[in-house]
Design an enzyme around this catalytic site. Structure first.
Site, PDB file in Angstrom:
ATOM      1  N   CYS A  72       6.374   1.301  13.709  1.00 21.66           N
ATOM      2  CA  CYS A  72       7.767   1.180  14.138  1.00 21.66           C
ATOM      3  C   CYS A  72       8.557   2.431  13.749  1.00 21.66           C
ATOM      4  O   CYS A  72       8.042   3.337  13.105  1.00 21.66           O
ATOM      5  CB  CYS A  72       8.400  -0.041  13.478  1.00 21.66           C
ATOM      6  SG  CYS A  72       8.511   0.130  11.680  1.00 21.66           S
TER       7      CYS A  72
ATOM      8  N   ALA B 292       8.586   3.301  10.129  1.00 21.64           N
ATOM      9  CA  ALA B 292       7.332   3.946   9.719  1.00 21.64           C
ATOM     10  C   ALA B 292       7.384   5.437  10.024  1.00 21.64           C
ATOM     11  O   ALA B 292       6.990   6.269   9.206  1.00 21.64           O
ATOM     12  CB  ALA B 292       6.140   3.300  10.426  1.00 21.64           C
TER      13      ALA B 292
ATOM     14  N   ARG C  13      -0.066   6.475   2.857  1.00 19.33           N
ATOM     15  CA  ARG C  13      -0.282   7.636   3.727  1.00 19.33           C
ATOM     16  C   ARG C  13      -0.934   8.809   3.002  1.00 19.33           C
ATOM     17  O   ARG C  13      -1.390   9.747   3.604  1.00 19.33           O
ATOM     18  CB  ARG C  13       1.028   8.080   4.367  1.00 19.33           C
ATOM     19  CG  ARG C  13       0.858   9.137   5.438  1.00 19.33           C
ATOM     20  CD  ARG C  13       2.016   9.098   6.390  1.00 19.33           C
ATOM     21  NE  ARG C  13       2.059  10.225   7.303  1.00 19.33           N
ATOM     22  CZ  ARG C  13       2.876  11.255   7.171  1.00 19.33           C
ATOM     23  NH1 ARG C  13       3.708  11.329   6.148  1.00 19.33           N
ATOM     24  NH2 ARG C  13       2.871  12.231   8.061  1.00 19.33           N
TER      25      ARG C  13
ATOM     26  N   HIS D 290      10.327   9.464  14.288  1.00 17.51           N
ATOM     27  CA  HIS D 290      10.225  10.908  14.046  1.00 17.51           C
ATOM     28  C   HIS D 290      11.495  11.597  14.538  1.00 17.51           C
ATOM     29  O   HIS D 290      12.079  12.425  13.854  1.00 17.51           O
ATOM     30  CB  HIS D 290       9.051  11.528  14.813  1.00 17.51           C
ATOM     31  CG  HIS D 290       7.707  10.961  14.467  1.00 17.51           C
ATOM     32  ND1 HIS D 290       6.694  10.879  15.386  1.00 17.51           N
ATOM     33  CD2 HIS D 290       7.214  10.456  13.315  1.00 17.51           C
ATOM     34  CE1 HIS D 290       5.626  10.356  14.798  1.00 17.51           C
ATOM     35  NE2 HIS D 290       5.915  10.078  13.556  1.00 17.51           N
TER      36      HIS D 290
END
Ligand code: CFN
Length: 481
Positions: free
Chosen positions: A58, A61, A92, A191
């Protein structure tokens, strides 16, 4: 069931035939066979079909986990209920240097831990308290990001005004990031939102006193997964370039603020950071260049491409770097290529690696017969088709069913994907490597990364385990007890 050596249209049709007619038609547009004369038309960056299982993440994230999280000297507050922060904590593998809790907060997790009363009465007061408390406990912190989770947007909290107020009180940058998970259709919008927040709250807010040197660059879109940044930086520095900032792996607030003071932006992950590169080109006139540090062939190509942007000093040094590492890389190839030659690989990863790692596999004599992205856009697929050989398959936002079926019908020697896929394929006896987290290994970037990459792929493929395991559903009930 159509099982074949090579992907075919018939095989794809057969796999999709289990869907209702409407879903079948929608999904067919996301799958393409690359072959002689085929066009590179593939649908991407649109919402998933309801009812089909996607591997996507999502916006939270993409913003908190991917872009902001690796900036080490900030505290990133997962603002909302505790689950999002908890489940994105540490997974991550974006490594940092520095004393944890003093210079680096990336390995820690901070959350405002919303409860029912915050949903009903609002969470702004709690957010203020969290910021104050965190600054008191960790006085060396250089800034905060407030990464919104879904409920914050749904109840209409005003995190921007909290950020403004608390910025005055605490005297460090406080960045509201409106990355509620429900925004957009994947982590990709996260992003973009994160890039915009960097642009609005950090970039250009500080000037370094010294002049911008002719070899000053930024390394953009490397998040230091398993130490990737350190390995990439080494090459650039050996070439004579001065890496002023890294976006954002092992990154710092100050670096981000003064990042407009460079001559060139070098971008590894185009998908997650192209936005800020384009902005810096328009606003500060800084050119940007894509490169690829996976595997010796692509590294060599990239060194020359980067060096061509500079004068003869850098070009000469670039050639020296290539010459220095060529025999070392050749040794790695000589060791592993005989073991891996001709092995087939299928990939399914996020937004960059499905194309960027192809060259590294090819250096080892392996062939990528299928690849696909969770959340790529058209510009990514335009860059992917030329990298793939003919008679290969490309899938966008592949569903659980599709990936399982494609793999089982084409039977590659190795699958590279994420943790959600890993155990499904391993239980079927198919060698697997996690290509997000590097399966707790890495780095894979640069000259330091390639020997590790080669070793890891060999370990996965050559392990005797696969022929010894039996899928749980194939084991006789009595034996299982
Ligand atoms: S480190 Fe990057 S390289 S940032 Fe991106 S598009 Fe993800 S977290 Mo997972 S591994 Fe993956 Fe890329 Fe860029 Fe990573 S392919 S899905 S959002 N990604």
């Amino acid at each position: 069931n159509i099982v074949s050596e090579r992907p075919t249209e018939e095989m794809v049709e057969d796999v999709l035939s289990v869907y209702p007619e409407k879903a079948r038609k929608l999904r067919a547009k996301h799958i393409a066979i690359k072959d002689e004369g085929s066009t590179c038309a593939i649908k991407s960056n649109i919402k998933c079909v309801p009812g089909l299982m996607t591997a996507r993440g999502c916006a939270y994230a993409g913003a908190k986990g991917v872009v902001w999280g690796p900036i080490k000297d900030m505290i990133h507050i997962s603002h909302g209920p505790i689950g999002c922060g908890y489940y994105s904590w540490g997974a991550r593998r974006n490594l940092t240097r520095g004393v944890v809790g003093v210079e680096s907060f990336s390995p820690m997790m901070f959350t405002s831990d919303f409860s029912e009363s915050n949903i009903v009465y609002g969470g702004d007061k709690k957010l203020e308290k969290v910021l104050r408390e965190a600054k008191e406990l960790f006085p060396s912190v250089k800034g905060f990001s407030i990464c919104s989770e879904c409920p914050v947007g749904l109840i209409g909290d005003d995190i921007e005004s909290v950020a403004k107020r608390m910025n005055k009180e605490l005297e460090v940058p406080i960045v509201p990031v409106r990355c509620e998970g429900f925004r957009g259709i994947s982590q990709s919008l996260g992003h973009h939102i994160a890039n915009d927040a960097v642009r609005d709250y950090l970039l250009g807010k500080k000037e370094r006193p010294e002049e911008v040197g002719p070899y000053d660059i930024s390394l953009i879109g490397d998040y230091n997964i398993g130490g990737d940044v350190w390995s990439s930086k080494k090459i650039l520095e050996e070439m004579g370039l001065r890496v002023r900032n890294v976006w954002t792996g092992d990154g710092t607030v100050e670096g981000m603020m003064a990042a407009h003071q460079v001559k060139l932006n070098l971008i590894h992950c185009y998908r997650s950071m192209n936005y800020i590169c384009k902005h810096m080109e328009e606003t500060y006139g800084i050119p940007w260049l894509e490169f690829n540090f996976f595997g010796p062939s692509k590294i060599k190509e990239s060194i020359r491409k980067i060096a061509a942007q500079f004068d003869e000093t850098i070009q000469k040094k670039g050639e020296e770097v290539i010459a220095k590492y060529e025999p070392i890389m050749q040794k790695v190839i000589d060791q592993y290529r005989p073991r891996l030659e001709g092995k087939k690989v299928m990939l399914f990863i996020g937004g960059l690696r499905p194309r960027h790692v192809i060259g590294a596999y090819e250096d080892l004599g392996m062939e990528v017969i299928g690849t696909g992205y969770e959340f790529a856009h058209k510009d990514d697929y335009d860059r992917t088709f030329p990298e793939m050989q003919n008679q290969t398959i490309i899938y966008d936002d592949a569903t659980e069913h599709e990936l399982d079926q494609f793999v089982n019908r084409l039977r590659p020697d190795l699958v590279g994907s994420g943790v959600k896929e890993k155990y499904v394929f391993q239980k079927q006896g198919i060698p697997f490597r996690q290509m997000h987290s590097w399966d707790y290994s890495g780095p894979y970037h640069g000259f330091e990364g390639f020997p590790i990459f080669a070793r890891d792929m060999d370990i996965a493929i050559s392990s005797p385990t696969w022929s010894l395991t039996k899928a749980p559903w194939k084991i006789d009930k009595e034996v299982r007890g």
